[in-house]
Design a protein around this motif. Structure first.
Motif, mmCIF file in Angstrom:
data_model
loop_
_atom_site.group_PDB
_atom_site.id
_atom_site.type_symbol
_atom_site.label_atom_id
_atom_site.label_comp_id
_atom_site.label_asym_id
_atom_site.label_seq_id
_atom_site.Cartn_x
_atom_site.Cartn_y
_atom_site.Cartn_z
ATOM 1 N N HIS A 62 0.835 -1.200 0.000
ATOM 2 C CA HIS A 62 0.000 0.000 0.000
ATOM 3 C C HIS A 62 0.874 1.256 0.000
ATOM 4 C CE1 HIS A 62 -3.214 2.797 0.837
ATOM 5 N NE2 HIS A 62 -2.578 3.205 1.917
ATOM 6 N N MET A 63 1.908 1.255 0.832
ATOM 7 C CA MET A 63 2.800 2.417 0.889
ATOM 8 C C MET A 63 3.534 2.602 -0.435
ATOM 9 S SD MET A 63 4.415 2.662 4.660
ATOM 10 C CE MET A 63 5.100 1.038 4.703
ATOM 11 N N ALA A 64 3.996 1.504 -0.992
ATOM 12 C CA ALA A 64 4.735 1.570 -2.253
ATOM 13 C C ALA A 64 3.820 2.101 -3.359
ATOM 14 C CB ALA A 64 5.266 0.197 -2.622
ATOM 15 N N HIS A 65 2.599 1.648 -3.335
ATOM 16 C CA HIS A 65 1.633 2.068 -4.343
ATOM 17 C C HIS A 65 1.388 3.582 -4.273
ATOM 18 C CE1 HIS A 65 -1.905 1.898 -6.891
ATOM 19 N NE2 HIS A 65 -2.486 2.694 -6.003
ATOM 20 N N LYS A 66 1.265 4.106 -3.048
ATOM 21 C CA LYS A 66 1.037 5.543 -2.886
ATOM 22 C C LYS A 66 2.225 6.356 -3.391
ATOM 23 C CE LYS A 66 -1.309 7.389 0.651
ATOM 24 N NZ LYS A 66 -1.744 7.686 2.026
ATOM 25 N N LEU A 67 3.394 5.876 -3.026
ATOM 26 C CA LEU A 67 4.622 6.555 -3.428
ATOM 27 C C LEU A 67 4.737 6.562 -4.939
ATOM 28 C CD1 LEU A 67 6.735 7.384 -1.234
ATOM 29 C CD2 LEU A 67 8.187 5.605 -2.218
ATOM 30 N N PHE A 68 4.374 5.430 -5.489
ATOM 31 C CA PHE A 68 4.471 5.204 -6.914
ATOM 32 C C PHE A 68 3.528 6.119 -7.690
ATOM 33 C CE2 PHE A 68 3.528 2.617 -10.659
ATOM 34 C CZ PHE A 68 4.809 2.537 -11.142
ATOM 35 N N LYS A 69 2.325 6.224 -7.183
ATOM 36 C CA LYS A 69 1.322 7.064 -7.838
ATOM 37 C C LYS A 69 1.743 8.530 -7.844
ATOM 38 C CE LYS A 69 -2.935 6.828 -6.452
ATOM 39 N NZ LYS A 69 -4.375 6.619 -6.270
ATOM 40 N N LYS A 70 2.427 8.921 -6.749
ATOM 41 C CA LYS A 70 2.842 10.304 -6.595
ATOM 42 C C LYS A 70 4.010 10.647 -7.519
ATOM 43 C CE LYS A 70 4.650 11.925 -2.856
ATOM 44 N NZ LYS A 70 4.994 12.111 -1.447
ATOM 45 N N ASP A 71 4.904 9.680 -7.623
ATOM 46 C CA ASP A 71 6.159 9.955 -8.300
ATOM 47 C C ASP A 71 6.097 9.605 -9.782
ATOM 48 O OD1 ASP A 71 8.657 10.784 -8.584
ATOM 49 O OD2 ASP A 71 9.607 9.253 -7.341
ATOM 50 N N ASP A 72 5.339 10.398 -10.504
ATOM 51 C CA ASP A 72 5.133 10.134 -11.927
ATOM 52 C C ASP A 72 6.429 10.089 -12.732
ATOM 53 O OD1 ASP A 72 1.962 11.785 -12.468
ATOM 54 O OD2 ASP A 72 2.487 9.736 -11.920
#
Ligand SMILES: O=C(O)CCC(=O)C(=O)O
Ligand SMILES: [Fe+2]
Length: 449
Positions: free
Chosen positions: A342-352
């Motif tokens: 979940h954390m990785a996914h959030k980070l990933f979504k943010k860091d286009d």
């Protein structure tokens, strides 16, 4: 001529104390983030519009059923509507809270050089200790704060050696406060469980219970800022935790994004701010909200807040809406993920900017989301998204050789409406690549014929 190399101060406190009148460009937030950042002292005075609810916990375990119920209802309503609230009569003494604040404040009063002895080392994965946000990419914006971060509970997972040694009351005060927050969390989980029609111990168990629920302390230190209208102490985010409990030094700064507007939290004496985090939002299938919030800074006063994040274990538990919260009318709104995922996914979504081509398949916004997987993943269940519903799928490794893993996702039939599909994933060199996705049969369409 020898050109002089001026080291950039890595701590916001040093920058603030250097006497600059304009903040470095890394701290200037993009225009779209600056809406509604006025003078926070003026903002805090405003009484018009929606306000963060205050929940009185005095009767949370009352013998009188009616009185207890009223308290539970208020808490449930605030958790569903806002996902954040001021808790009063929470049972933790003002004296203990004051000790925690004095201890943290005294530590931050030490010269930066002293605090540097506790510096974390993020690139090496040592996230505990004294730190500031590091620029992570060319467009990475920085936050106007320094912090101290460490695990406080359970006892076998904390490392007292890295906690501040100055002042001497830091460890006793913070340990005792953490214990009392842990007990308060149990009571809150019970009320939230009952509010979903579950056994009172259920949510606590689902987030790891006494053994695995991790409590992490983050002391946020927001120095005075010469251009507060251009900066953020903490950028807009939702907490990933199950619950977060926050104390502050009565300087306003917290804003909540409620019904399309930023609402400034009032400074309520003797209260603890509590957030519902993403973890409880997911388990409750969105019935309890994890609200978007941010920290605003100011020119006049240093702000300090003490957040305790109550988090599930990173890998051990798969977070997904509890079956009791899912119905035909309310299908699962979140795919199964571990806390780490979940954390990785959030980070990933943010860091286009770091988005590699093959990762595009992971993007949640795509009409039919293809979820790739790791063969060593704890979860054998994966999902893809169709018509805004997450569908549980089954995956099976078909063939494995030295280089490639060919596998197959088969969507299980869910009720009558589902779509059966087949998703083939080829894994190569540690990258998951969605190779093929074929809708086999639309059951609903078939049956309506
Ligand atoms: O300083 C605050 O009030 C909020 C800090 C925060 O949101 C966080 O640390 O997650
Ligand atoms: Fe937060």
């Amino acid at each position: 001529m020898v050109s002089e190399v001026i080291p950039t101060p890595s701590r916001v406190e040093s920058l603030a104390k250097s006497g600059i009148l304009a903040i470095p460009k890394e701290y200037v937030r993009p225009q779209e983030e600056l809406n509604g950042i006025g003078n926070i002292f003026e903002e805090e005075k405003k009484d018009d519009g929606p306000q963060v609810p205050t929940i009185d916990l005095k009767e949370i375990v009352s013998e009188d059923e009616k009185i207890r119920e009223k308290c539970h209802q208020d808490l449930k309503k605030a958790a569903m509507e806002w996902g954040v609230m001021h808790l009063v009569n929470h049972g933790i003494s003002d004296e203990l809270i004051n000790r925690v604040k004095v201890a943290g404040g005294t530590f931050f009063d030490l010269p930066v050089e002293e605090k540097e002895k506790y510096a974390n080392d993020q690139p090496s994965g040592n996230v505990q200790g004294y730190g500031s946000k590091l620029a992570n990419s060319a467009c990475g914006q920085l936050e106007w704060e320094d912090y101290f971060f460490h695990c406080v509970l359970p006892e076998d997972k904390r490392d007292l050696a890295i906690w501040p040694k100055t002042p001497t009351d830091y460890i006793p005060a913070t340990s005792e406060y953490a214990k009392q927050i842990r007990n308060l969390a149990t009571k809150i989980f019970a009320v939230l469980s009952i509010g979903l029609g579950l056994e009172e111990g259920r949510l606590e168990k689902e987030v790891g219970g006494m053994e695995d629920l991790l409590l992490q302390m983050k002391i946020n230190y927001y120095p005075k800022c010469p251009q507060p209208e251009l900066a953020l102490g903490v950028e807009a985010h939702t907490d990933v935790s199950a619950l977060t409990f926050i104390l502050h030094n009565m300087v306003p700064g917290l804003q909540l994004f409620y019904e399309g507007k930023w609402v400034t939290a009032k400074c309520v004496p003797n209260s603890i701010i509590m957030h519902i985090g993403d973890t409880i939002e997911i388990l409750s299938n969105g019935k309890y909200k994890s609200i978007l919030h941010r920290g605003v800074v100011n020119k006049e006063k240093v702000r300090i807040s003490w957040a305790i994040f109550c988090e599930p274990p990173k890998e051990k538990i798969i977070l997904k809406p509890l079956p009791e919260t899912v119905t035909e009318a309310e299908p699962p709104r979140f795919p199964p993920r571990t806390f780490a995922q979940h954390m990785a996914h959030k980070l990933f979504k943010k860091d286009d900017h770091d988005t590699a081509a093959e990762h595009k398949a992971f993007k949640e916004d795509s009409a039919a989301e293809h979820k790739a997987f790791k063969e060593d993943s704890a979860a054998e269940q994966k999902v893809f998204k169709k018509d805004d519903q997450y569908v549980v799928a089954e995956h099976k490794v078909l063939k494995e050789d030295d280089q490639d893993i060919v596998s197959e996702h088969k969507v299980l039939k869910e009720d009558e409406q589902d779509v059966a599909a087949e998703l083939k994933v080829f894994k190569k060199d540690d990258q998951d690549v969605v190779a093929e996705h074929k809708v086999l049969k639309d059951v609903a369409a078939e049956e309506s014929k």
